[in-house]
Design a protein around this motif. Structure first.
Motif, PDB file in Angstrom:
ATOM      1  N   LEU A 173       0.812  -1.213   0.000  1.00 42.60           N
ATOM      2  CA  LEU A 173       0.000   0.000   0.000  1.00 42.60           C
ATOM      3  C   LEU A 173       0.847   1.265   0.000  1.00 42.60           C
ATOM      4  O   LEU A 173       0.502   2.252  -0.663  1.00 42.60           O
ATOM      5  N   PHE A 174       1.956   1.239   0.720  1.00 39.42           N
ATOM      6  CA  PHE A 174       2.808   2.421   0.769  1.00 39.42           C
ATOM      7  C   PHE A 174       3.440   2.685  -0.593  1.00 39.42           C
ATOM      8  O   PHE A 174       3.382   3.797  -1.109  1.00 39.42           O
ATOM      9  N   VAL A 175       4.018   1.656  -1.178  1.00 42.95           N
ATOM     10  CA  VAL A 175       4.656   1.806  -2.495  1.00 42.95           C
ATOM     11  C   VAL A 175       3.616   2.201  -3.538  1.00 42.95           C
ATOM     12  O   VAL A 175       3.865   3.069  -4.381  1.00 42.95           O
ATOM     13  N   GLU A 176       2.457   1.585  -3.483  1.00 41.51           N
ATOM     14  CA  GLU A 176       1.372   1.923  -4.402  1.00 41.51           C
ATOM     15  C   GLU A 176       0.996   3.409  -4.280  1.00 41.51           C
ATOM     16  O   GLU A 176       0.803   4.096  -5.286  1.00 41.51           O
ATOM     17  N   THR A 177       0.923   3.904  -3.063  1.00 39.84           N
ATOM     18  CA  THR A 177       0.585   5.313  -2.825  1.00 39.84           C
ATOM     19  C   THR A 177       1.658   6.227  -3.392  1.00 39.84           C
ATOM     20  O   THR A 177       1.347   7.221  -4.068  1.00 39.84           O
ATOM     21  N   VAL A 178       2.912   5.898  -3.140  1.00 43.03           N
ATOM     22  CA  VAL A 178       4.011   6.706  -3.682  1.00 43.03           C
ATOM     23  C   VAL A 178       3.913   6.753  -5.204  1.00 43.03           C
ATOM     24  O   VAL A 178       3.978   7.830  -5.810  1.00 43.03           O
ATOM     25  N   ARG A 179       3.736   5.606  -5.823  1.00 38.59           N
ATOM     26  CA  ARG A 179       3.712   5.539  -7.293  1.00 38.59           C
ATOM     27  C   ARG A 179       2.507   6.255  -7.895  1.00 38.59           C
ATOM     28  O   ARG A 179       2.593   6.757  -9.014  1.00 38.59           O
ATOM     29  N   GLU A 180       1.409   6.285  -7.190  1.00 45.64           N
ATOM     30  CA  GLU A 180       0.225   6.993  -7.685  1.00 45.64           C
ATOM     31  C   GLU A 180       0.412   8.505  -7.680  1.00 45.64           C
ATOM     32  O   GLU A 180      -0.108   9.194  -8.550  1.00 45.64           O
ATOM     33  N   LEU A 181       1.158   9.017  -6.697  1.00 44.97           N
ATOM     34  CA  LEU A 181       1.213  10.462  -6.470  1.00 44.97           C
ATOM     35  C   LEU A 181       2.519  11.139  -6.874  1.00 44.97           C
ATOM     36  O   LEU A 181       2.513  12.335  -7.184  1.00 44.97           O
ATOM     37  N   PHE A 182       3.629  10.401  -6.837  1.00 48.23           N
ATOM     38  CA  PHE A 182       4.928  11.044  -6.935  1.00 48.23           C
ATOM     39  C   PHE A 182       5.829  10.404  -7.984  1.00 48.23           C
ATOM     40  O   PHE A 182       5.633   9.266  -8.392  1.00 48.23           O
ATOM     41  N   GLU A 183       6.849  11.158  -8.331  1.00 52.65           N
ATOM     42  CA  GLU A 183       7.908  10.683  -9.212  1.00 52.65           C
ATOM     43  C   GLU A 183       9.209  11.329  -8.753  1.00 52.65           C
ATOM     44  O   GLU A 183       9.206  12.220  -7.913  1.00 52.65           O
ATOM     45  N   GLY A 184      10.310  10.856  -9.279  1.00 53.38           N
ATOM     46  CA  GLY A 184      11.595  11.461  -8.986  1.00 53.38           C
ATOM     47  C   GLY A 184      12.399  10.715  -7.934  1.00 53.38           C
ATOM     48  O   GLY A 184      11.983   9.672  -7.413  1.00 53.38           O
ATOM     49  N   ASP A 185      13.561  11.277  -7.631  1.00 52.19           N
ATOM     50  CA  ASP A 185      14.512  10.641  -6.716  1.00 52.19           C
ATOM     51  C   ASP A 185      13.942  10.419  -5.319  1.00 52.19           C
ATOM     52  O   ASP A 185      14.147   9.368  -4.717  1.00 52.19           O
ATOM     53  N   LYS A 186      13.246  11.409  -4.790  1.00 56.21           N
ATOM     54  CA  LYS A 186      12.692  11.280  -3.429  1.00 56.21           C
ATOM     55  C   LYS A 186      11.574  10.236  -3.399  1.00 56.21           C
ATOM     56  O   LYS A 186      11.398   9.556  -2.395  1.00 56.21           O
ATOM     57  N   ALA A 187      10.839  10.113  -4.481  1.00 57.23           N
ATOM     58  CA  ALA A 187       9.803   9.069  -4.548  1.00 57.23           C
ATOM     59  C   ALA A 187      10.452   7.692  -4.517  1.00 57.23           C
ATOM     60  O   ALA A 187       9.989   6.794  -3.803  1.00 57.23           O
ATOM     61  N   GLU A 188      11.527   7.530  -5.269  1.00 54.55           N
ATOM     62  CA  GLU A 188      12.255   6.257  -5.246  1.00 54.55           C
ATOM     63  C   GLU A 188      12.819   5.989  -3.862  1.00 54.55           C
ATOM     64  O   GLU A 188      12.761   4.861  -3.363  1.00 54.55           O
ATOM     65  N   LEU A 189      13.354   7.032  -3.232  1.00 52.99           N
ATOM     66  CA  LEU A 189      13.888   6.891  -1.878  1.00 52.99           C
ATOM     67  C   LEU A 189      12.778   6.502  -0.910  1.00 52.99           C
ATOM     68  O   LEU A 189      12.983   5.639  -0.041  1.00 52.99           O
ATOM     69  N   ALA A 190      11.600   7.097  -1.044  1.00 50.57           N
ATOM     70  CA  ALA A 190      10.469   6.765  -0.171  1.00 50.57           C
ATOM     71  C   ALA A 190      10.122   5.283  -0.292  1.00 50.57           C
ATOM     72  O   ALA A 190       9.916   4.603   0.721  1.00 50.57           O
ATOM     73  N   GLU A 191      10.074   4.779  -1.512  1.00 47.13           N
ATOM     74  CA  GLU A 191       9.779   3.364  -1.718  1.00 47.13           C
ATOM     75  C   GLU A 191      10.847   2.483  -1.085  1.00 47.13           C
ATOM     76  O   GLU A 191      10.539   1.521  -0.376  1.00 47.13           O
ATOM     77  N   GLN A 192      12.105   2.804  -1.349  1.00 46.10           N
ATOM     78  CA  GLN A 192      13.215   1.998  -0.824  1.00 46.10           C
ATOM     79  C   GLN A 192      13.219   1.988   0.694  1.00 46.10           C
ATOM     80  O   GLN A 192      13.366   0.938   1.322  1.00 46.10           O
ATOM     81  N   ARG A 193      13.076   3.172   1.277  1.00 49.96           N
ATOM     82  CA  ARG A 193      13.111   3.260   2.742  1.00 49.96           C
ATOM     83  C   ARG A 193      11.921   2.560   3.380  1.00 49.96           C
ATOM     84  O   ARG A 193      12.056   1.917   4.415  1.00 49.96           O
ATOM     85  N   ALA A 194      10.751   2.690   2.781  1.00 49.31           N
ATOM     86  CA  ALA A 194       9.562   2.035   3.332  1.00 49.31           C
ATOM     87  C   ALA A 194       9.749   0.521   3.352  1.00 49.31           C
ATOM     88  O   ALA A 194       9.478  -0.129   4.364  1.00 49.31           O
TER      89      ALA A 194
END
Length: 126
Positions: free
Chosen positions: A90-111
């Motif tokens: 759900l977290f990765v899905e939310t990031v991918r729905e709303l965001f792009e870029g380096d910080k979005a990738e970092l959010a996915e990785q860290r989560a």
């Protein structure tokens, strides 16, 4: 909806609020969040803004020990691998729905990393 980059506090609020809106409705993990947090979302969400603001924007505002909190939670409601998997999904899905870029990738990785480590520590893996 146009995707945006994670750049500031407003981005963090959008990420956290969107994720928890989704998680609270989820059949598997929603009941856990709703039981534990109950009517205290106005306290929980600002804590999560600080947590993710620290991780993604180097804000240095979060004070707490998420491992302690989740170990205490696990004693009350046993958390299973399936719960962590759903949280990550759900977290990765939310990031991918709303965001792009380096910080979005970092959010996915860290989560994924945080949830995986937390799951291992809670289960007693050394």
């Amino acid at each position: 909806m146009t995707k945006q980059e994670i750049t500031d506090h407003n981005s963090i609020v959008l990420l956290v609020d969107s994720f928890y809106a989704k998680a609270r409705k989820d059949d598997l993990i929603g009941p856990i969040f709703n039981e534990v947090i109950g009517d205290h979302w106005d306290e929980h969400l600002p804590t999560m803004y600080k947590f993710w603001g620290d991780i993604l924007l180097n804000r240095n505002e979060y004070e707490g020990n998420p491992m302690f909190v989740h170990k205490r939670l696990n004693a009350r409601i046993p958390l299973q691998p399936v719960h962590f998997e759903r949280w990550k999904k759900l977290f990765v899905e939310t990031v991918r729905e709303l965001f792009e870029g380096d910080k979005a990738e970092l959010a996915e990785q860290r989560a994924v990393s945080i949830a995986t480590v937390m799951q291992l520590k809670i289960s007693g893996y050394h």
